[in-house]
Write an enzyme that holds these catalytic residues in place. Sequence first.
Site, PDB file in Angstrom:
ATOM      1  N   HIS A   1       0.817  -1.214   0.000  1.00  0.00           N
ATOM      2  CA  HIS A   1       0.000   0.000   0.000  1.00  0.00           C
ATOM      3  C   HIS A   1       0.848   1.261   0.000  1.00  0.00           C
ATOM      4  O   HIS A   1       2.074   1.217   0.113  1.00  0.00           O
ATOM      5  CB  HIS A   1      -0.940   0.005   1.215  1.00  0.00           C
ATOM      6  CG  HIS A   1      -0.241  -0.017   2.542  1.00  0.00           C
ATOM      7  ND1 HIS A   1       0.325   1.113   3.110  1.00  0.00           N
ATOM      8  CD2 HIS A   1      -0.012  -1.029   3.426  1.00  0.00           C
ATOM      9  CE1 HIS A   1       0.854   0.798   4.281  1.00  0.00           C
ATOM     10  NE2 HIS A   1       0.673  -0.502   4.489  1.00  0.00           N
TER      11      HIS A   1
ATOM     12  N   CYS B   1       2.707  -4.949   6.817  1.00  0.00           N
ATOM     13  CA  CYS B   1       2.443  -4.779   5.385  1.00  0.00           C
ATOM     14  C   CYS B   1       3.683  -4.248   4.664  1.00  0.00           C
ATOM     15  O   CYS B   1       4.717  -3.995   5.273  1.00  0.00           O
ATOM     16  CB  CYS B   1       1.273  -3.817   5.179  1.00  0.00           C
ATOM     17  SG  CYS B   1      -0.332  -4.518   5.638  1.00  0.00           S
TER      18      CYS B   1
END
Length: 330
Positions: A282, A298
């Site tokens: 992301h 992440c």
Amino acid sequence: MGRLFAGLMLLVCLSPPAFAGLDAAAINNAEFKGKLPADDKINPAIVKAQVLLARTSFSPGEIDGKLGENAEKALRAFAESKGLAVSKQPLTSEVWGALLATGSDPIVVDYKITEKDVKGPFLKKLPAKMEDLKGLKSLDYTSPREAIAERFHMSEALLAALNPGKKFDEAGQTIAVINVAIKESKSAVTRVEVDKMSQTVKAFANSELIAFFPATVGSEEKPSPGGVLKVISIDANPYYRYNPDYKFKGVKSKRAFKIKPGPNNPVGSQWIGLSAEGYGIHGTPNPSKVSKSESNGCVRLTNWDADRLARLLKKGVEVAFIEREAANKK
């Protein structure tokens, strides 16, 4: 919060002597003389190298004109892709020549600020705590300067240094910006490799490396997953959904909550969901922190790099997380 504070301190921190002679001509005509510049000052040749790297999809992350770790990663990956010697010195005359051979378009160009650039809406303040973001209508930029800098993949400090005395909130004003003009690949990505040790992401079309990005990959407290996952979703301007089971450091909420979209959303402007629940690739509201801070498991890229990768991907593409041992063997 980091970028907001940096913006407030910008006038204090930027001293004119540090940026003497930095203008469009100095950057467009910059030459590498063989000696590496200091990594704490904006250098015209490094601005030029960073832009040329970005145009060929070897991203240096935020373009700031400094020879930091992300620029060094991109230079080494670019050199390797060209079959050039990869040494301790990331920028050499050979690498510089190969960069110049990729194109001759000007590095810095004029840009006229539009009504849309200054209209907003803009956040008056970006809260530091994640829980305080959930009540905001959207996670917009905090100023026209922040928005313009991100649009052109620049640090706010570089944008300000190129435009001394300008405030960026007046439509019709002409400013100097960098000309990224990335060459879009016609090849679709067939595999992504996330290197936990080097904090990088590589995108391949079969065996050909077609894009490279510096990244923040997990942390000791919240490591990224291992093995091979698959892309299961690609969402621009995503909502961020916090699950209390994540138990993120600094988040006290025991209830799930949702944060609305925007470039200053915790996952930025793009979410690439992976086949391990809660994990993805992301964007970020803090591009200057990519590779220099930790994530909650992440893979974090700049917003523009996450957008770039998303355009190259399709659902089902494999994403391999390379462990330290595997990375050392390669």
